[in-house]
Design an enzyme around this catalytic site. Structure first.
Site, PDB file in Angstrom:
ATOM      1  N   ASP A 101       0.858  -1.182   0.000  1.00 61.16           N
ATOM      2  CA  ASP A 101       0.000   0.000   0.000  1.00 61.16           C
ATOM      3  C   ASP A 101       0.900   1.240   0.000  1.00 61.16           C
ATOM      4  O   ASP A 101       1.739   1.388   0.897  1.00 61.16           O
ATOM      5  CB  ASP A 101      -0.878  -0.024   1.264  1.00 61.16           C
ATOM      6  CG  ASP A 101      -2.269   0.511   1.025  1.00 61.16           C
ATOM      7  OD1 ASP A 101      -2.370   1.574   0.403  1.00 61.16           O
ATOM      8  OD2 ASP A 101      -3.237  -0.125   1.467  1.00 61.16           O
ATOM      9  N   ASP A 201      -3.061   4.773  -2.318  1.00 56.76           N
ATOM     10  CA  ASP A 201      -4.116   5.392  -1.516  1.00 56.76           C
ATOM     11  C   ASP A 201      -4.508   6.763  -2.083  1.00 56.76           C
ATOM     12  O   ASP A 201      -3.623   7.591  -2.351  1.00 56.76           O
ATOM     13  CB  ASP A 201      -3.556   5.555  -0.093  1.00 56.76           C
ATOM     14  CG  ASP A 201      -4.608   5.884   0.929  1.00 56.76           C
ATOM     15  OD1 ASP A 201      -5.402   4.994   1.262  1.00 56.76           O
ATOM     16  OD2 ASP A 201      -4.625   7.036   1.415  1.00 56.76           O
ATOM     17  N   GLU A 256      -6.359   4.133  -5.935  1.00 53.83           N
ATOM     18  CA  GLU A 256      -7.656   4.403  -5.319  1.00 53.83           C
ATOM     19  C   GLU A 256      -8.071   5.831  -5.664  1.00 53.83           C
ATOM     20  O   GLU A 256      -7.296   6.763  -5.427  1.00 53.83           O
ATOM     21  CB  GLU A 256      -7.562   4.234  -3.795  1.00 53.83           C
ATOM     22  CG  GLU A 256      -8.911   4.329  -3.124  1.00 53.83           C
ATOM     23  CD  GLU A 256      -8.851   4.754  -1.659  1.00 53.83           C
ATOM     24  OE1 GLU A 256      -9.781   4.434  -0.908  1.00 53.83           O
ATOM     25  OE2 GLU A 256      -7.876   5.426  -1.265  1.00 53.83           O
ATOM     26  N   HIS A 329     -11.453  -2.691   3.349  1.00 52.15           N
ATOM     27  CA  HIS A 329     -11.415  -2.314   4.761  1.00 52.15           C
ATOM     28  C   HIS A 329     -12.175  -1.024   5.052  1.00 52.15           C
ATOM     29  O   HIS A 329     -12.267  -0.621   6.210  1.00 52.15           O
ATOM     30  CB  HIS A 329      -9.952  -2.165   5.196  1.00 52.15           C
ATOM     31  CG  HIS A 329      -9.270  -1.051   4.448  1.00 52.15           C
ATOM     32  ND1 HIS A 329      -9.020  -1.090   3.095  1.00 52.15           N
ATOM     33  CD2 HIS A 329      -8.822   0.158   4.867  1.00 52.15           C
ATOM     34  CE1 HIS A 329      -8.446   0.040   2.726  1.00 52.15           C
ATOM     35  NE2 HIS A 329      -8.311   0.820   3.783  1.00 52.15           N
ATOM     36  N   ASP A 330     -12.680  -0.356   4.013  1.00 55.27           N
ATOM     37  CA  ASP A 330     -13.431   0.887   4.203  1.00 55.27           C
ATOM     38  C   ASP A 330     -14.937   0.706   3.995  1.00 55.27           C
ATOM     39  O   ASP A 330     -15.697   1.667   4.148  1.00 55.27           O
ATOM     40  CB  ASP A 330     -12.952   1.958   3.212  1.00 55.27           C
ATOM     41  CG  ASP A 330     -11.536   2.424   3.497  1.00 55.27           C
ATOM     42  OD1 ASP A 330     -11.126   2.421   4.672  1.00 55.27           O
ATOM     43  OD2 ASP A 330     -10.836   2.782   2.525  1.00 55.27           O
TER      44      ASP A 330
HETATM   45  C1  NOJ Z   1      -8.206   5.475   1.950  1.00 53.66           C
HETATM   46  C2  NOJ Z   1      -7.944   4.305   2.840  1.00 53.66           C
HETATM   47  O1  NOJ Z   1      -8.430   3.145   2.250  1.00 53.66           O
HETATM   48  C3  NOJ Z   1      -8.591   4.616   4.161  1.00 53.66           C
HETATM   49  O2  NOJ Z   1      -8.631   3.502   5.017  1.00 53.66           O
HETATM   50  C4  NOJ Z   1      -7.876   5.774   4.770  1.00 53.66           C
HETATM   51  O3  NOJ Z   1      -8.524   6.157   5.948  1.00 53.66           O
HETATM   52  C5  NOJ Z   1      -7.808   6.971   3.815  1.00 53.66           C
HETATM   53  N1  NOJ Z   1      -7.524   6.616   2.469  1.00 53.66           N
HETATM   54  C6  NOJ Z   1      -6.754   7.930   4.250  1.00 53.66           C
HETATM   55  O4  NOJ Z   1      -5.494   7.378   4.019  1.00 53.66           O
END
Ligand code: NOJ
Length: 557
Positions: A101, A201, A256, A329-330
């Site tokens: 990541d 990210d 992302e 995970h989000d």
């Molecule tokens: C996206 C990540 O997937 C998330 O978990 C994180 O809180 C934010 N970006 C900030 O890095």
């Protein structure tokens, strides 16, 4: 080491490990790298070809490791660089690649770059965005993703620093070439050590309108303005990183990108532009957000959902490449969110997977998804750990915008902690995750839902995922076939075909708990064919009505 092949990330499936919740080897209640190494047989059995490892770097842990204070080391809670080397070797020996990541829109405020910047050291000051406030407060009206303004000023600071996430996650200033070179060094460092690529990210946040002007708020959260993401130099920065870091290497890159459009994604993933292999878009997972944002969810409208998925399939069908996901995970667990985590848990988990995995793109499986893990259903705010959730609760309840019950109803459905409860390996008290006390509670349904039971049962969600992954690996129609949507207006059935070299794959999926007719796809059925995979015993006719949450994959040669 896996064999190099230009298309491995197209025919493979990626498995995401969220390391703090995967497997704990030393009993401190927190997952670690040796714990992952102990579980590699599970990944091999499932058949995935890539692991994406969420952050394991040194971090003050404000945002569960997405606030990094050292990019080229391992946080002691996860182990050491030697452990990482052993993990890399263990995966490579099994033909599985390892993707790290890369979190470089922001650092932690404890990163030495930021401490030097705050102290005003000449070559570091401009690594971040520092601006004087206006009379009425911060330098502009941008909001932060984790509540409040996107600017903070600590005691002793003359100026505010920009943070699109929490105040402890200051944004790096990519306008400064030294920042970009430092990031390239970090990425090359991991590739030289044997990493096979990166998940990047919020990578579309790295370019902002350089004037940092006030802006109208876009998106449903009231968080992003049109000036704070997808800025004018984004393509240039990504192209430059590709040139400096990835040229000549056999890697996977996935960016992302909240708020990315299909048109923008096509540019980012067009191989001719040399930016990224694929992006994570958010359109489909934002559709159940209500007027008050993600914590105010509304029921999913399947017609709308299909329209979105179909648009992305078409938009990146010929040029560019899709990533396919329902979980990470989000996001809350898909079987609870879109399926039925009660009576039809197994059927609906399989059907969601079939729908996604037979599409064109690279599927991502998030730990626990392959055994049909559900939301945590925690109703006490004290059990939650996630910064976003806790900030939301505090802000909404403290300001009286919603009452406790309403806030908790939204949180229990949508909190990121739903995805972060420990992986359920067996039915024991801590689900085989730890011998100690886990940092976040284990879901009590571990007694029924766990990997040991799933692997032992040939009809389980696990074996369904295994077959889907096998199908993709074995048949190029799943990788390359042209996608055509069917039954676009049907509120319950998700159906489509894939066509490749005269062969046709038909996917029929009932996203409801009522029987559903599929007669209307009669035109695409050919006399000769066979069912490759289904959630239920094969019916006598291809077009037999779908039973509740049934899905079938037919191949016509
Ligand atoms: C996206 C990540 O997937 C998330 O978990 C994180 O809180 C934010 N970006 C900030 O890095």
């Amino acid at each position: 080491m896996p064999e190099p092949s230009a298309e491995w990330w197209k025919s493979g499936v990626v498995y995401q490990i969220y390391p703090s919740s995967f497997s704990d080897s030393d009993g401190d209640g927190f997952g670690d790298l040796p714990g992952i190494i102990e579980r590699l047989d599970h990944l091999e059995r499932l058949g995935v070809s890539v692991v994406w490892l969420s952050p394991v770097y040194p971090s003050p842990w404000d945002d569960n490791g997405y606030d990094i204070s050292d990019y080229t080391d391992i946080d002691p809670r996860f182990g050491t660089l030697d452990d990482w080397d052993r993990l890399r070797d263990g995966l490579h020996e099994r033909g599985i690649r390892l993707v790290m990541d890369l979190v470089v829109n922001h650092t932690s405020d404890r990163h030495p770059w930021f401490t030097a910047s705050r102290a005003g050291e000449d070559d570091r000051r401009d690594f971040y965005f520092w601006r004087p406030g206006r009379e009425d407060g911060p330098p502009n009206n941008w909001g932060a993703v984790f509540s409040g303004p996107a600017w903070s000023r600590s005691e002793g600071d003359d100026e505010y620093h920009l943070h699109l996430f929490s105040p402890s996650q200051p944004d790096l200033n990519w306008e400064n070439p030294d920042v970009r070179h430092a990031v390239h060094d970090v990425a090359r460092w991991w590739l030289d050590r044997g990493a096979d690529g990166f998940r990047m990210d919020v990578i579309n946040f790295i370019s902002k309108n350089p004037a940092l002007p006030d802006g109208p708020v876009v998106g449903d959260h009231g968080l992003f303005t049109e000036h704070s993401i997808n800025g004018p130099r984004l393509h240039e920065f990504l192209h430059e990183m590709h040139r400096e870091v990835f040229t000549g290497r056999d890697t996977l890159t996935v960016g992302e990108m909240p708020g990315v459009s299909v048109e923008q994604a096509r540019i980012h993933t067009n191989p001719a532009n040399r930016e990224l292999d694929m992006v994570f878009q958010f359109e489909h997972v934002d559709l159940d957000h209500g007027p008050g944002g993600k914590f105010d969810p509304r029921p999913l409208d399947l017609v709308e959902f299909k329209a979105s998925m179909n648009r992305w399939q078409k938009g990146l069908g010929e040029v560019g490449w899709n990533s396919l996901y329902l979980n990470n995970h989000d996001q809350p667990r898909s079987v609870s969110r879109y399926g039925d985590d009660g009576r039809y848990r197994v059927e609906s988990a399989k059907t969601l997977a079939t729908t996604l995995h037979m599409m064109k793109g690279t599927p991502y499986v998030y730990q626990g998804e392959e055994i049909g893990m559900t939301n945590a259903h925690m109703d006490d705010i004290a059990d939650y750990r996630d910064l976003e959730t806790l900030n939301h609760y505090r802000t909404m309840v403290a300001t009286g915008r919603v009452d406790h019950e309403t806030a908790m109803a939204g949180i229990s459905r949508m909190s990121r902690d739903n995805a972060r409860t420990p992986m359920q390996w067996d039915s024991s008290e801590q689900a085989g995750f730890t011998s100690g006390t886990p940092w976040i509670k284990v879901n009590p349904n571990r007694t029924e839902i766990n990997a040991e039971a799933a692997v032992a049962d040939p009809d389980s969600v696990f074996h369904h995922y295994r077959r889907l992954i096998e199908l993709r690996r074995e048949d190029p129609i799943v990788v390359y076939g042209r996608y055509s949507p069917l039954m676009e207006d049907d509120p319950r059935v998700f159906a489509y075909t894939r066509e490749w070299e005269g062969r046709r794959l038909l996917v029929l999926a009932n996203w409801s708990d009522r029987e559903a007719s599929v007669e209307e796809v009669e035109d695409v059925v050919r006399p000769e064919g066979r069912m490759l995979l289904g959630t239920h015993p094969e019916p006598e006719r291809v077009l037999a009505p779908l039973r509740p949450w049934e899905s079938r994959v037919h191949l016509f040669d």
